[in-house]
Design a protein around this motif. Structure first.
Motif, mmCIF file in Angstrom:
data_model
loop_
_atom_site.group_PDB
_atom_site.id
_atom_site.type_symbol
_atom_site.label_atom_id
_atom_site.label_comp_id
_atom_site.label_asym_id
_atom_site.label_seq_id
_atom_site.Cartn_x
_atom_site.Cartn_y
_atom_site.Cartn_z
ATOM 1 N N ILE A 33 0.836 -1.203 0.000
ATOM 2 C CA ILE A 33 0.000 0.000 0.000
ATOM 3 C C ILE A 33 0.872 1.254 0.000
ATOM 4 C CG2 ILE A 33 -1.624 1.367 1.394
ATOM 5 C CD1 ILE A 33 -2.859 -1.360 2.267
ATOM 6 N N ALA A 34 1.924 1.259 0.789
ATOM 7 C CA ALA A 34 2.814 2.418 0.868
ATOM 8 C C ALA A 34 3.497 2.689 -0.466
ATOM 9 C CB ALA A 34 3.856 2.207 1.967
ATOM 10 N N VAL A 35 4.041 1.652 -1.085
ATOM 11 C CA VAL A 35 4.714 1.842 -2.374
ATOM 12 C C VAL A 35 3.722 2.347 -3.417
ATOM 13 C CG1 VAL A 35 5.912 0.660 -4.271
ATOM 14 C CG2 VAL A 35 6.541 0.168 -1.895
ATOM 15 N N HIS A 36 2.579 1.706 -3.498
ATOM 16 C CA HIS A 36 1.552 2.119 -4.466
ATOM 17 C C HIS A 36 1.163 3.580 -4.231
ATOM 18 C CE1 HIS A 36 -2.182 0.815 -6.907
ATOM 19 N NE2 HIS A 36 -2.207 2.140 -6.811
ATOM 20 N N LEU B 95 3.960 6.825 7.065
ATOM 21 C CA LEU B 95 4.827 7.479 6.077
ATOM 22 C C LEU B 95 5.099 8.936 6.453
ATOM 23 C CD1 LEU B 95 3.367 6.027 2.746
ATOM 24 C CD2 LEU B 95 5.545 5.443 3.838
ATOM 25 N N ARG B 96 4.079 9.613 6.992
ATOM 26 C CA ARG B 96 4.262 11.001 7.439
ATOM 27 C C ARG B 96 5.234 11.059 8.602
ATOM 28 N NH1 ARG B 96 2.242 13.889 11.317
ATOM 29 N NH2 ARG B 96 0.564 12.463 11.815
ATOM 30 N N LYS B 97 5.060 10.150 9.552
ATOM 31 C CA LYS B 97 5.930 10.107 10.726
ATOM 32 C C LYS B 97 7.382 9.859 10.330
ATOM 33 C CE LYS B 97 5.114 6.721 13.429
ATOM 34 N NZ LYS B 97 4.628 5.759 14.411
ATOM 35 N N ASN B 98 7.587 9.137 9.229
ATOM 36 C CA ASN B 98 8.934 8.840 8.759
ATOM 37 C C ASN B 98 9.438 9.817 7.695
ATOM 38 O OD1 ASN B 98 10.092 6.169 9.949
ATOM 39 N ND2 ASN B 98 7.900 5.818 9.705
ATOM 40 N N GLY B 99 8.679 10.891 7.454
ATOM 41 C CA GLY B 99 9.138 11.961 6.578
ATOM 42 C C GLY B 99 8.977 11.729 5.090
ATOM 43 N N PHE B 100 8.175 10.771 4.663
ATOM 44 C CA PHE B 100 7.978 10.522 3.242
ATOM 45 C C PHE B 100 6.889 11.402 2.637
ATOM 46 C CE2 PHE B 100 9.660 6.442 4.811
ATOM 47 C CZ PHE B 100 10.778 6.342 4.010
ATOM 48 N N VAL B 101 5.890 11.764 3.453
ATOM 49 C CA VAL B 101 4.794 12.601 2.972
ATOM 50 C C VAL B 101 4.507 13.712 3.974
ATOM 51 C CG1 VAL B 101 3.678 10.767 1.628
ATOM 52 C CG2 VAL B 101 2.974 11.152 3.993
ATOM 53 N N ARG C 288 -7.487 2.271 5.905
ATOM 54 C CA ARG C 288 -6.177 1.601 5.765
ATOM 55 C C ARG C 288 -5.152 2.563 5.187
ATOM 56 N NH1 ARG C 288 -5.640 -3.981 3.106
ATOM 57 N NH2 ARG C 288 -3.806 -4.048 4.435
ATOM 58 N N ILE C 289 -5.580 3.360 4.221
ATOM 59 C CA ILE C 289 -4.671 4.340 3.618
ATOM 60 C C ILE C 289 -4.197 5.333 4.677
ATOM 61 C CG2 ILE C 289 -4.534 6.279 1.984
ATOM 62 C CD1 ILE C 289 -4.428 3.490 0.657
ATOM 63 N N ARG C 290 -5.118 5.849 5.469
ATOM 64 C CA ARG C 290 -4.739 6.829 6.503
ATOM 65 C C ARG C 290 -3.766 6.223 7.505
ATOM 66 N NH1 ARG C 290 -10.006 8.689 5.278
ATOM 67 N NH2 ARG C 290 -11.065 7.392 6.822
ATOM 68 N N LYS C 291 -3.947 4.951 7.849
ATOM 69 C CA LYS C 291 -3.026 4.286 8.781
ATOM 70 C C LYS C 291 -1.623 4.210 8.182
ATOM 71 C CE LYS C 291 -2.114 -0.111 11.000
ATOM 72 N NZ LYS C 291 -2.242 -1.535 10.834
ATOM 73 N N ALA D 213 -2.997 14.211 -3.092
ATOM 74 C CA ALA D 213 -4.179 13.351 -3.202
ATOM 75 C C ALA D 213 -4.753 13.114 -1.813
ATOM 76 C CB ALA D 213 -3.832 12.025 -3.858
ATOM 77 N N SER D 214 -6.072 12.996 -1.751
ATOM 78 C CA SER D 214 -6.753 12.693 -0.493
ATOM 79 C C SER D 214 -6.669 11.182 -0.223
ATOM 80 C CB SER D 214 -8.219 13.111 -0.572
ATOM 81 O OG SER D 214 -8.924 12.270 -1.477
ATOM 82 N N SER D 215 -6.969 10.800 0.999
ATOM 83 C CA SER D 215 -6.968 9.376 1.330
ATOM 84 C C SER D 215 -8.017 8.631 0.514
ATOM 85 C CB SER D 215 -7.185 9.159 2.829
ATOM 86 O OG SER D 215 -8.377 9.762 3.264
ATOM 87 N N GLU D 216 -9.116 9.289 0.193
ATOM 88 C CA GLU D 216 -10.157 8.660 -0.626
ATOM 89 C C GLU D 216 -9.658 8.417 -2.054
ATOM 90 O OE1 GLU D 216 -10.707 11.308 1.374
ATOM 91 O OE2 GLU D 216 -11.968 10.363 2.894
ATOM 92 N N GLU D 217 -8.958 9.396 -2.620
ATOM 93 C CA GLU D 217 -8.412 9.234 -3.970
ATOM 94 C C GLU D 217 -7.366 8.125 -4.001
ATOM 95 O OE1 GLU D 217 -8.505 13.623 -5.970
ATOM 96 O OE2 GLU D 217 -7.246 13.390 -4.181
ATOM 97 N N ILE D 218 -6.502 8.112 -3.004
ATOM 98 C CA ILE D 218 -5.476 7.075 -2.934
ATOM 99 C C ILE D 218 -6.135 5.709 -2.755
ATOM 100 C CG2 ILE D 218 -3.478 6.200 -1.670
ATOM 101 C CD1 ILE D 218 -2.910 9.178 -0.883
ATOM 102 N N ALA D 219 -7.121 5.626 -1.871
ATOM 103 C CA ALA D 219 -7.806 4.358 -1.605
ATOM 104 C C ALA D 219 -8.464 3.815 -2.865
ATOM 105 C CB ALA D 219 -8.842 4.534 -0.498
ATOM 106 N N THR D 220 -9.072 4.691 -3.642
ATOM 107 C CA THR D 220 -9.698 4.258 -4.896
ATOM 108 C C THR D 220 -8.656 3.689 -5.840
ATOM 109 O OG1 THR D 220 -11.482 5.866 -4.674
ATOM 110 C CG2 THR D 220 -11.031 5.059 -6.898
ATOM 111 N N ASN D 221 -7.494 4.331 -5.933
ATOM 112 C CA ASN D 221 -6.444 3.873 -6.823
ATOM 113 C C ASN D 221 -5.825 2.565 -6.343
ATOM 114 O OD1 ASN D 221 -3.430 4.090 -8.005
ATOM 115 N ND2 ASN D 221 -4.900 5.148 -9.335
#
Length: 141
Positions: A7-10, A46-52, A38-41, A23-31
């Motif tokens: 999920i993270a890589v995608h 990823l945010r905590k680790n500085g990727f987003v 699950r996307i928000r989790k 992108a919103s969590s809804e847009e990412i989830a759809t993709n």
């Protein structure tokens, strides 16, 4: 390997593909074809680790905060899934009188630790940018 890594890589490749990088969590989830929760989790990790980074409010969402050519799959694996190759249960009994039964857990642990290291070494050679490029090549085929 756990699904959070996939999920993270995608999600990161999807963000790198977006013209505005947002992108919103809804847009990412759809993709990704999963639930926005699950996307928000995953995105929280990823945010905590500085990727987003995140932006609140209308038009907000997640944005890739690093150059996709510099983010490796190993970086993501270490943040979300390192050690996940090892099973949660191992056969044998350390108290057994049998050489096999008493030592199998330790030997299997060594095997999985070695496999994890090889996987991380392989993942070091693949970036989010390269994943996006691979998709573009596949799209033209």
């Amino acid at each position: 390997m756990n699904s959070e890594f996939v999920i993270a890589v995608h999600s990161l490749v999807f963000l790198a593909h977006r013209p505005d990088g947002m992108a919103s969590s809804e847009e990412i989830a759809t993709n990704v074809c999963t639930n926005p929760v699950r996307i928000r989790k995953v995105m929280s990790c990823l945010r905590k680790n500085g990727f987003v980074d995140t932006r609140e409010g209308s038009g907000g969402g997640y944005r890739l905060s690093r150059d996709p050519e510099l983010v490796t799959l190993a970086d993501i694996y270490r943040a979300l899934a390192a050690g996940s190759l090892a099973p949660s249960w191992c056969s044998g009994d350390p108290e057994s009188d049998c050489m096999v039964g008493s030592n199998m857990a330790d030997v299997m642990n060594d095997v999985f630790c070695g496999a994890d290291q090889h996987l991380q070494t392989y993942f070091e050679s693949i970036t989010i940018g390269q994943m996006l490029s691979r998709l573009a090549v596949n799209d033209k085929a």
